[in-house]
Write a protein that holds these residues in place. Structure first.
Motif, PDB file in Angstrom:
ATOM      1  N   UNK A   1       3.471  -3.952 -11.860  1.00 29.02           N
ATOM      2  CA  UNK A   1       4.095  -4.175 -10.368  1.00 29.02           C
ATOM      3  C   UNK A   1       4.652  -5.343 -10.400  1.00 29.02           C
ATOM      4  N   UNK A   2       5.632  -5.664  -9.770  1.00 28.83           N
ATOM      5  CA  UNK A   2       6.499  -6.657  -9.544  1.00 28.83           C
ATOM      6  C   UNK A   2       5.605  -8.265  -9.248  1.00 28.83           C
ATOM      7  N   UNK A   3       5.937  -9.259  -9.779  1.00 30.63           N
ATOM      8  CA  UNK A   3       5.179 -10.429  -9.787  1.00 30.63           C
ATOM      9  C   UNK A   3       5.455 -11.275  -8.516  1.00 30.63           C
ATOM     10  N   UNK A   4       6.622 -10.831  -8.020  1.00 32.44           N
ATOM     11  CA  UNK A   4       7.215 -11.727  -6.646  1.00 32.44           C
ATOM     12  C   UNK A   4       7.198 -10.922  -5.430  1.00 32.44           C
ATOM     13  N   UNK A   5       6.792 -11.606  -4.431  1.00 36.20           N
ATOM     14  CA  UNK A   5       6.728 -10.650  -3.009  1.00 36.20           C
ATOM     15  C   UNK A   5       8.166 -10.318  -2.536  1.00 36.20           C
ATOM     16  N   UNK A   6       8.226  -9.076  -1.957  1.00 39.65           N
ATOM     17  CA  UNK A   6       9.380  -8.794  -1.314  1.00 39.65           C
ATOM     18  C   UNK A   6       9.683  -9.883  -0.192  1.00 39.65           C
ATOM     19  N   UNK A   7      11.252  -9.961  -0.149  1.00 38.80           N
ATOM     20  CA  UNK A   7      11.753 -10.858   0.827  1.00 38.80           C
ATOM     21  C   UNK A   7      11.389 -10.447   2.352  1.00 38.80           C
ATOM     22  N   UNK A   8      11.039  -9.092   2.408  1.00 41.27           N
ATOM     23  CA  UNK A   8      10.747  -8.833   4.003  1.00 41.27           C
ATOM     24  C   UNK A   8       9.582  -9.415   4.422  1.00 41.27           C
ATOM     25  N   UNK A   9       8.831  -9.553   3.589  1.00 41.79           N
ATOM     26  CA  UNK A   9       7.613 -10.282   3.974  1.00 41.79           C
ATOM     27  C   UNK A   9       7.763 -11.637   4.542  1.00 41.79           C
ATOM     28  N   UNK A  10       8.722 -12.261   4.241  1.00 39.62           N
ATOM     29  CA  UNK A  10       9.052 -13.781   4.691  1.00 39.62           C
ATOM     30  C   UNK A  10       8.656 -13.961   6.054  1.00 39.62           C
ATOM     31  N   UNK A  11       8.965 -13.194   7.135  1.00 40.90           N
ATOM     32  CA  UNK A  11       8.952 -13.285   8.568  1.00 40.90           C
ATOM     33  C   UNK A  11       7.446 -12.842   8.828  1.00 40.90           C
ATOM     34  N   UNK A  12       6.802 -12.389   8.027  1.00 38.11           N
ATOM     35  CA  UNK A  12       5.458 -11.907   8.489  1.00 38.11           C
ATOM     36  C   UNK A  12       4.262 -12.736   8.105  1.00 38.11           C
ATOM     37  N   UNK A  84       6.658  -1.080  -1.176  1.00 38.70           N
ATOM     38  CA  UNK A  84       6.197   0.007  -0.661  1.00 38.70           C
ATOM     39  C   UNK A  84       4.634   0.088  -0.596  1.00 38.70           C
ATOM     40  N   UNK A  85       3.864  -0.568  -1.540  1.00 37.40           N
ATOM     41  CA  UNK A  85       2.592  -0.361  -1.685  1.00 37.40           C
ATOM     42  C   UNK A  85       1.722  -1.506  -1.895  1.00 37.40           C
ATOM     43  N   UNK A 105      -7.741   2.527   7.402  1.00 41.30           N
ATOM     44  CA  UNK A 105      -8.327   1.444   8.371  1.00 41.30           C
ATOM     45  C   UNK A 105      -7.589   0.074   7.437  1.00 41.30           C
ATOM     46  N   UNK A 106      -7.594   0.399   6.092  1.00 44.00           N
ATOM     47  CA  UNK A 106      -7.226  -1.023   5.573  1.00 44.00           C
ATOM     48  C   UNK A 106      -5.592  -1.124   5.526  1.00 44.00           C
ATOM     49  N   UNK A 107      -5.022   0.279   5.856  1.00 48.57           N
ATOM     50  CA  UNK A 107      -3.852   0.024   6.070  1.00 48.57           C
ATOM     51  C   UNK A 107      -3.461  -0.714   7.404  1.00 48.57           C
ATOM     52  N   UNK A 108      -4.258  -0.178   8.222  1.00 47.33           N
ATOM     53  CA  UNK A 108      -4.005  -0.744   9.796  1.00 47.33           C
ATOM     54  C   UNK A 108      -4.321  -2.215   9.569  1.00 47.33           C
ATOM     55  N   UNK A 109      -5.515  -2.663   9.035  1.00 49.32           N
ATOM     56  CA  UNK A 109      -5.600  -4.233   8.762  1.00 49.32           C
ATOM     57  C   UNK A 109      -4.494  -4.946   8.019  1.00 49.32           C
ATOM     58  N   UNK A 116       4.020  -4.748   8.632  1.00 56.74           N
ATOM     59  CA  UNK A 116       4.473  -3.593   7.820  1.00 56.74           C
ATOM     60  C   UNK A 116       3.686  -2.721   7.303  1.00 56.74           C
ATOM     61  N   UNK A 117       4.140  -1.286   7.408  1.00 56.89           N
ATOM     62  CA  UNK A 117       2.799  -0.370   6.817  1.00 56.89           C
ATOM     63  C   UNK A 117       3.249  -0.372   5.412  1.00 56.89           C
ATOM     64  N   UNK A 118       2.043  -0.036   4.624  1.00 58.70           N
ATOM     65  CA  UNK A 118       2.139  -0.150   3.197  1.00 58.70           C
ATOM     66  C   UNK A 118       1.355   1.127   3.005  1.00 58.70           C
ATOM     67  N   UNK A 119       1.521   1.891   1.770  1.00 57.08           N
ATOM     68  CA  UNK A 119       0.550   2.863   0.974  1.00 57.08           C
ATOM     69  C   UNK A 119      -0.338   1.980   0.291  1.00 57.08           C
ATOM     70  N   UNK A 120      -1.679   2.386   0.700  1.00 57.93           N
ATOM     71  CA  UNK A 120      -2.755   1.853  -0.004  1.00 57.93           C
ATOM     72  C   UNK A 120      -3.357   2.310  -1.339  1.00 57.93           C
TER      73      UNK A 120
END
Length: 524
Positions: A1-12, A84-85, A105-109, A116-120
């Protein structure tokens, strides 16, 4: 998996550092432009840990306490997240099997934390400990040489032998699943019927009322509104399912709704958000013939839901439809419920269920033993029944645990195993129950001198206490009639038989007497 976080998480979410915490949520930025070579790997892990802690905090509010402690606390770990996940791990493969049931429940948390919704994806540490990068397979052993290998010559070993901790985790998981059934999105359980509901002196009135409702529901029947209350784990929900199954069989044209108070509230909130509250009311008042709400006390302090419930109750009652509710309290004892709703909950028949007596507890264990295809000798059954007195779910759960231990660890179910697994005291700490201890407990409960029970006195209070003591001496101690008669003033066996039969008959219809006897048994 990618080591860096996606940029769309910045505001979250937030960056680890000295940012200010506002309104119990952290705000700030990730630094996706930093690479591991620039020293970001430790910060990256800190960010994962911080998100994981927030997820656990949310999970703690939506997952039952025992399940949270077993599956998630000190176990769930966020390994990685990309656009995505999100991949989490838990301690063992056995825990993973149960944790997989809570992906939603983990996805909701995670959504509550990051917006943002993620596949768990959930893995276990014993699967990921030796991951081979080329294949991503657990347990693959790859030799570092230069010779190319074909699929035919490549070999790997996969050790799936469970450790003792694995076995213990699986036993705990099976027990907790039994003790804390997930009631969300409740469906009628076809296996819960009147035929397999064990009737005893402490639940016979509730069972008879539920059976009468099932045979003739609504205004044509005796109890168009029925309210059953008891402590947790004594059979309220079983009776709801039994009623639903019986009505479905006897009245197939009826539309039945079995729902928890919490799901009732969630449904109302969702429809209110889209301005469709009229659909909510119409569904219950026009389409449903039998409404059963489990744990109605969950509506406490929910004023909006109570208002809608009030209208639904009135409309269904006026139309002669069947209403059934369960709770852990009497209507008047529920705090946070409006008086007008308390009054309506008491319009119909209000009955309670008390903890089962010893004979009923043994019968429940025998039935559960058959359902589990398990054999336990009578001495062990009696031992379990004599110690677990106040909760049927716990009583049945003891057999679930013993069966799992027996099968997973390949051991026989004997007294020592039962005491160890159910944490029962050793024999030297046990209190022997005798005719004398029964007589003393009965005399103390009814506030009658022990000497009076042995005397020739025939006052109503003394006679009742004496009869109850004889009944319990026969039932609990299994003493002979001659022994009982001799202890209680030298009476003959016919007097003992009369006393035992009198109490046996009365306890079937007198709920007050049933409570008395159950209380004395508990004191013993």
């Amino acid at each position: 998996m990618a080591q860096d976080f996606p940029s769309h998480l910045i505001k979250h979410f937030f960056s680890i550092g000295n940012e200010t915490k506002t309104n119990d949520h952290f705000f700030g930025q990730f630094s996706p432009e930093l690479s591991p070579e620039k020293g970001q790997s430790s910060e990256h892990q800190e960010e994962l840990n911080a998100i994981n802690q927030e997820v656990l905090s949310h999970l703690k509010t939506i997952v039952p306490e025992l399940k949270f402690k077993t599956y998630f606390e000190n176990s769930l770990e966020l390994l990685e997240i990309d656009s995505t996940g999100a991949t989490f791990s838990v301690r063992t493969a056995f825990i993973k099997k149960s944790a997989d049931l809570y992906k939603e429940e983990i996805a909701k948390a995670l959504y509550n934390v990051l917006g943002t919704a993620y596949e768990i994806v959930i893995t276990s540490k014993d699967q990921t400990a030796d991951i081979a990068p080329a294949f991503g397979l657990s347990g693959v052993q790859i030799k570092d040489d230069n010779r190319p290998k074909s699929m035919a010559t490549t070999k790997f070993t996969l050790d799936l032998t469970p450790t003792r901790d694995d076995l213990k985790s699986r036993v705990d998981a099976e027990y907790i699943e039994h003790m804390n059934p997930n009631k969300t999105g409740i469906r009628v359980d076809r296996s819960k019927t009147f035929d397999n509901f064990i009737v005893g002196p402490t639940n016979n009135i509730a069972q008879a009322a539920a059976k009468a409702v099932a045979l003739t529901p609504g205004k044509e029947g005796k109890y168009p509104s029925l309210y059953i209350h008891s402590n947790s784990g004594l059979g309220k929900t079983h009776l709801l399912h039994a009623v639903a199954n019986e009505i479905a069989e006897k009245h197939p044209s009826y539309t039945i709704c079995l729902i928890t108070a919490r799901d009732f509230m969630d449904e109302m909130i969702q429809l209110m958000k889209t301005n469709r509250i009229n659909e909510f009311v119409r569904k219950y008042t026009e389409r449903i013939d039998v409404l059963m709400i489990d744990d109605i006390h969950e509506l406490k302090n929910k004023e909006g839901t109570q208002d809608q419930f009030f209208h639904v109750f009135n409309e269904m009652h006026n139309k002669g439809k069947q209403l059934i509710f369960t709770s852990d309290k009497r209507p008047k004892e529920i705090d946070g419920i409006s008086e007008r709703i308390k009054t309506r909950l008491q319009w119909g028949l209000v009955v309670d269920i008390q903890p089962p007596d010893l004979e009923t507890r043994i019968a429940i264990l025998r039935r559960k033993m058959e359902a589990l295809d398990l054999y336990i000798n009578e001495d062990v059954l009696t031992l379990i029944a004599s110690r677990i007195k106040t909760n049927i779910r716990e009583l049945e759960g003891s057999l679930v645990r013993l069966k799992a231990v027996s099968e997973l660890m390949n051991v026989e179910i004997e007294v020592d195993l039962v005491k160890e697994q159910l944490m029962l005291p050793n024999s030297e700490n046990e209190k022997e129950v005798t005719i004398e201890s029964v007589a003393k407990a009965t005399a103390q409960y009814f506030r009658v001198p022990l000497a009076d029970l042995k005397s020739k006195g025939r006052s109503q209070d003394i006679t009742k206490a004496r009869h109850v003591a004889m009944y319990l001496a026969r039932k609990v101690v299994n003493a002979k009639q001659q022994e009982i008669g001799a202890f209680f003033g030298g009476r003959d066996h016919s007097s003992v038989i009369h006393a035992v039969n009198t109490i046996s008959d009365k306890v079937k219809t007198d709920s007050s007497l049933s409570k008395d006897i159950n209380a004395i048994e508990s004191n013993l």
